[in-house]
Scaffold this motif. Structure first.
Motif, short mmCIF file in Angstrom:
data_model
loop_
_atom_site.label_atom_id
_atom_site.label_comp_id
_atom_site.label_asym_id
_atom_site.label_seq_id
_atom_site.Cartn_x
_atom_site.Cartn_y
_atom_site.Cartn_z
N SER A 1 0.84 -1.21 0.00
CA SER A 1 0.00 0.00 0.00
C SER A 1 0.87 1.24 0.00
N GLU A 2 0.38 2.29 -0.63
CA GLU A 2 1.07 3.58 -0.59
C GLU A 2 0.94 4.14 0.84
N PRO A 3 1.97 4.81 1.35
CA PRO A 3 1.93 5.31 2.73
C PRO A 3 0.75 6.23 3.01
N GLU A 4 0.33 7.01 2.01
CA GLU A 4 -0.76 7.95 2.24
C GLU A 4 -2.14 7.28 2.25
N GLU A 5 -2.19 5.99 1.92
CA GLU A 5 -3.48 5.29 1.88
C GLU A 5 -3.97 4.87 3.27
N TYR A 6 -3.12 4.96 4.26
CA TYR A 6 -3.51 4.52 5.60
C TYR A 6 -2.67 5.24 6.66
N GLU A 7 -3.15 5.21 7.88
CA GLU A 7 -2.41 5.71 9.04
C GLU A 7 -2.34 4.60 10.07
N GLY A 8 -1.31 4.66 10.93
CA GLY A 8 -1.08 3.57 11.85
C GLY A 8 -0.52 2.38 11.08
N GLY A 9 -0.73 1.18 11.59
CA GLY A 9 -0.29 -0.02 10.89
C GLY A 9 1.22 -0.15 10.77
N ASP A 10 1.96 0.50 11.66
CA ASP A 10 3.42 0.45 11.58
C ASP A 10 3.95 -0.93 11.97
N VAL A 11 4.99 -1.38 11.28
CA VAL A 11 5.72 -2.56 11.69
C VAL A 11 6.71 -2.13 12.77
N VAL B 1 12.76 -13.02 15.90
CA VAL B 1 12.72 -11.63 16.37
C VAL B 1 11.27 -11.21 16.62
N TRP B 2 11.02 -10.62 17.79
CA TRP B 2 9.67 -10.21 18.16
C TRP B 2 9.29 -8.92 17.44
N HIS B 3 8.04 -8.88 16.98
CA HIS B 3 7.57 -7.72 16.22
C HIS B 3 6.04 -7.65 16.31
N ARG B 4 5.48 -6.55 15.83
CA ARG B 4 4.03 -6.41 15.80
C ARG B 4 3.64 -5.46 14.67
N VAL B 5 2.36 -5.48 14.32
CA VAL B 5 1.77 -4.49 13.43
C VAL B 5 0.79 -3.70 14.27
N LYS B 6 1.06 -2.41 14.43
CA LYS B 6 0.21 -1.57 15.27
C LYS B 6 -1.15 -1.34 14.61
N PRO B 7 -2.17 -1.01 15.38
CA PRO B 7 -3.51 -0.85 14.81
C PRO B 7 -3.55 0.20 13.69
N VAL B 8 -4.25 -0.13 12.63
CA VAL B 8 -4.52 0.84 11.56
C VAL B 8 -5.59 1.80 12.07
N THR B 9 -5.34 3.09 11.95
CA THR B 9 -6.29 4.10 12.45
C THR B 9 -7.08 4.77 11.34
N ARG B 10 -6.64 4.60 10.09
CA ARG B 10 -7.37 5.13 8.93
C ARG B 10 -6.97 4.37 7.70
N GLY B 11 -7.94 4.06 6.84
CA GLY B 11 -7.64 3.41 5.56
C GLY B 11 -7.42 1.92 5.70
N ILE B 12 -6.72 1.36 4.70
CA ILE B 12 -6.45 -0.08 4.64
C ILE B 12 -4.99 -0.30 4.28
N ARG B 13 -4.34 -1.20 4.99
CA ARG B 13 -2.94 -1.55 4.72
C ARG B 13 -2.88 -2.98 4.18
#
Length: 208
Positions: A141-151, A183-195
């Motif tokens: 996804s393009e970065p501007e298509e969503y907010e949050g969802g960070d790795v 390695v421990w990791h997560r995907v943070k909640p998406v707050t807008r859009g779709i990732r």
């Protein structure tokens, strides 16, 4: 295991035309709920109680994809990262890829991808007796298509305290990151859009 680099990334490495094809293919199938645990698949569906527990840790929708064209694009980067980061892990098989959709409010909490024990699949020589060695995440996804969802990776300081670190390098579309599956990791909640992303795991013999 102490490593100098806990992940290796390639920014905008996969052509947008390939990203488009992956999304088109993923969207052509019906999605299923993203699950946790190596044995929770269609042939072993979770109970209602298990689903309730899973959704506290993970909310996403997935499609399983495979095909030479996918591995042709991804595997060279897996090998390159393995060499450049000096992990030099033995691996010889890549599992089916997971096309994942995170809508608003969806996430995947802290976890690691490695198997607690080697796969026990006597009828499948490609996976039997092996463990996940290397994980890959490709941004679709393009970065501007969503907010949050960070790795985000969960590293620890000398006192054992977790020091989360967001991987900004993987956010541009077509970027990918490879890291050891323990390695421990997560995907943070998406707050807008779709990732949308693609994840895969490469297997090898257990560490000695």
């Amino acid at each position: 295991m102490n490593l100098q680099d806990y992940y290796w990334y390639f920014t905008k490495a996969i052509p947008l035309s390939i990203c488009d094809e992956i999304v088109k293919t993923g969207e052509s199938f019906s999605k299923e709920k993203g699950l946790t645990g190596g044995n929770l698949r269609k042939d072993n569906p979770p109970s209602e109680e298990e689903l309730e527990s899973i959704e506290k840790k993970r909310k996403s929708d997935v499609v399983w994809l495979s095909g030479y064209w996918l591995y042709r694009e991804l595997q060279p980067f897996i090998q390159l990262a393995n060499e450049r980061a000096n992990w030099n892990f033995q691996w010889d098989w890549t599992e089916s890829c997971q096309y994942t959709e995170y809508k608003e409010g969806q996430f995947y909490d802290w976890h690691c991808d490695s198997n607690p024990t080697p796969y026990d699949k006597p009828d499948d020589p490609n996976t039997n007796g092996k463990i996940r060695k290397l994980s890959l995440i490709l941004s679709l996804s393009e970065p501007e298509e969503y907010e949050g969802g960070d790795v985000e990776f969960g590293f620890h300081d000398n006192d054992g305290n977790k020091q989360p670190s967001i991987c900004e390098e993987v956010r541009p579309r077509g970027s990918l990151i490879i890291f050891p599956s323990f390695v421990w990791h997560r995907v943070k909640p998406v707050t807008r859009g779709i990732r949308h992303s693609l994840v895969c795991w490469s297997l090898g013999q257990p560490y000695v």
